[in-house]
Design a protein around this motif. Sequence first.
Motif, short mmCIF file in Angstrom:
data_model
loop_
_atom_site.label_atom_id
_atom_site.label_comp_id
_atom_site.label_asym_id
_atom_site.label_seq_id
_atom_site.Cartn_x
_atom_site.Cartn_y
_atom_site.Cartn_z
N GLN A 15 0.84 -1.19 0.00
CA GLN A 15 0.00 0.00 0.00
C GLN A 15 0.88 1.25 0.00
OE1 GLN A 15 -0.41 -2.45 2.45
NE2 GLN A 15 -1.92 -3.48 1.20
N PRO A 16 1.63 1.48 -1.06
CA PRO A 16 2.56 2.61 -1.07
C PRO A 16 1.84 3.96 -1.14
CG PRO A 16 2.40 1.67 -3.26
CD PRO A 16 1.61 0.77 -2.34
N ALA A 17 2.49 4.98 -0.61
CA ALA A 17 1.97 6.34 -0.75
C ALA A 17 1.96 6.67 -2.24
CB ALA A 17 2.84 7.32 0.02
N THR A 18 0.87 7.26 -2.70
CA THR A 18 0.73 7.57 -4.13
C THR A 18 1.49 8.81 -4.55
OG1 THR A 18 -1.25 8.90 -3.73
CG2 THR A 18 -1.58 6.54 -4.19
N GLY A 19 1.80 9.68 -3.60
CA GLY A 19 2.43 10.95 -3.94
C GLY A 19 1.41 12.00 -4.37
N ASN A 20 0.12 11.66 -4.29
CA ASN A 20 -0.93 12.60 -4.68
C ASN A 20 -1.12 13.73 -3.67
OD1 ASN A 20 -1.58 11.25 -7.05
ND2 ASN A 20 -3.05 9.92 -6.02
N THR A 21 -0.61 13.54 -2.46
CA THR A 21 -0.69 14.57 -1.43
C THR A 21 0.70 14.76 -0.84
OG1 THR A 21 -1.25 12.93 0.25
CG2 THR A 21 -3.08 14.09 -0.80
N PHE A 22 0.90 15.92 -0.22
CA PHE A 22 2.18 16.22 0.39
C PHE A 22 2.01 16.24 1.90
CE2 PHE A 22 5.17 19.22 2.23
CZ PHE A 22 6.36 18.66 1.80
N HIS A 23 2.87 15.50 2.58
CA HIS A 23 2.91 15.52 4.04
C HIS A 23 4.32 15.90 4.46
CE1 HIS A 23 -0.99 13.61 4.57
NE2 HIS A 23 -0.68 12.82 3.58
N PHE A 24 4.44 16.65 5.53
CA PHE A 24 5.74 17.05 6.04
C PHE A 24 6.45 15.87 6.69
CE2 PHE A 24 3.44 21.05 5.90
CZ PHE A 24 4.36 21.84 5.24
N GLY A 25 7.76 15.86 6.59
CA GLY A 25 8.59 14.87 7.25
C GLY A 25 8.37 13.47 6.70
N ASP A 26 8.52 12.48 7.58
CA ASP A 26 8.42 11.08 7.17
C ASP A 26 7.02 10.52 7.43
OD1 ASP A 26 8.51 11.01 9.91
OD2 ASP A 26 10.10 9.53 10.03
N PHE A 27 6.01 11.39 7.45
CA PHE A 27 4.65 10.98 7.78
C PHE A 27 4.19 9.72 7.05
CE2 PHE A 27 0.05 11.23 7.07
CZ PHE A 27 -0.40 11.21 8.36
N PRO A 28 4.28 9.65 5.70
CA PRO A 28 3.80 8.43 5.03
C PRO A 28 4.55 7.17 5.48
CG PRO A 28 4.10 10.18 3.43
CD PRO A 28 4.71 10.65 4.73
N ASP A 29 5.79 7.33 5.91
CA ASP A 29 6.58 6.17 6.34
C ASP A 29 6.20 5.66 7.72
OD1 ASP A 29 8.02 6.27 3.95
OD2 ASP A 29 9.50 7.65 4.81
N VAL A 30 5.56 6.47 8.54
CA VAL A 30 5.20 6.01 9.89
C VAL A 30 3.73 5.59 9.99
CG1 VAL A 30 7.01 7.34 11.04
CG2 VAL A 30 4.76 8.35 10.76
N VAL A 31 2.93 5.92 8.99
CA VAL A 31 1.53 5.50 9.00
C VAL A 31 1.48 4.01 8.69
CG1 VAL A 31 -0.73 5.73 7.89
CG2 VAL A 31 0.66 7.76 8.32
N ARG A 32 0.88 3.25 9.58
CA ARG A 32 0.78 1.79 9.43
C ARG A 32 -0.66 1.31 9.39
NH1 ARG A 32 4.59 2.19 7.26
NH2 ARG A 32 6.70 1.85 7.96
N GLY A 33 -1.60 2.21 9.69
CA GLY A 33 -3.00 1.83 9.65
C GLY A 33 -3.88 3.04 9.49
N LEU A 34 -5.01 2.84 8.85
CA LEU A 34 -6.03 3.86 8.70
C LEU A 34 -7.32 3.34 9.31
CD1 LEU A 34 -5.40 4.71 4.94
CD2 LEU A 34 -4.61 6.01 6.92
N ALA A 35 -8.05 4.22 9.96
CA ALA A 35 -9.32 3.81 10.57
C ALA A 35 -10.39 4.83 10.27
CB ALA A 35 -9.16 3.67 12.08
N LEU A 36 -11.58 4.34 9.93
CA LEU A 36 -12.75 5.20 9.78
C LEU A 36 -13.49 5.16 11.11
CD1 LEU A 36 -14.18 4.07 6.33
CD2 LEU A 36 -12.45 5.79 6.80
N ALA A 37 -13.83 6.33 11.64
CA ALA A 37 -14.46 6.38 12.96
C ALA A 37 -15.46 7.51 13.04
CB ALA A 37 -13.39 6.55 14.03
N CYS A 38 -16.42 7.37 13.95
CA CYS A 38 -17.45 8.38 14.20
C CYS A 38 -17.53 8.65 15.69
CB CYS A 38 -18.81 7.89 13.73
SG CYS A 38 -19.00 7.75 11.96
#
Length: 93
Positions: free
Chosen positions: A24-47
């Motif tokens: 699940q590589p970062a697409t490069g479609n958005t810009f994040h500061f620092g190594d943010f994409p490298d430390v994200v290991r999970g995404l969650a949808l929440a309410c």
Amino acid sequence: MTQQPPGELDGARVLQFALIGPAQPATGNTFHFGDFPDVVRGLALACYEGGKSVYLFYCDAEWNVLTDTCHSTSQDAIDQARFEFGGLEFQDL
């Protein structure tokens, strides 16, 4: 990484989640500061209770929330996640 998040993150009920790894590589479609994409290991949808918005939580390997985005629907949140990371498959909690 724990394979699934806890039922609640930052006081919000988790609905769905996706794991982030080499497939699940970062697409490069958005810009994040620092190594943010490298430390994200999970995404969650929440309410949050009583809320109508769906939050996309970006989490580290221990499911600590690093940041979030707010969306009108679950599908909008999933679309944003897939815009940022390739090969995502969300699972119900």
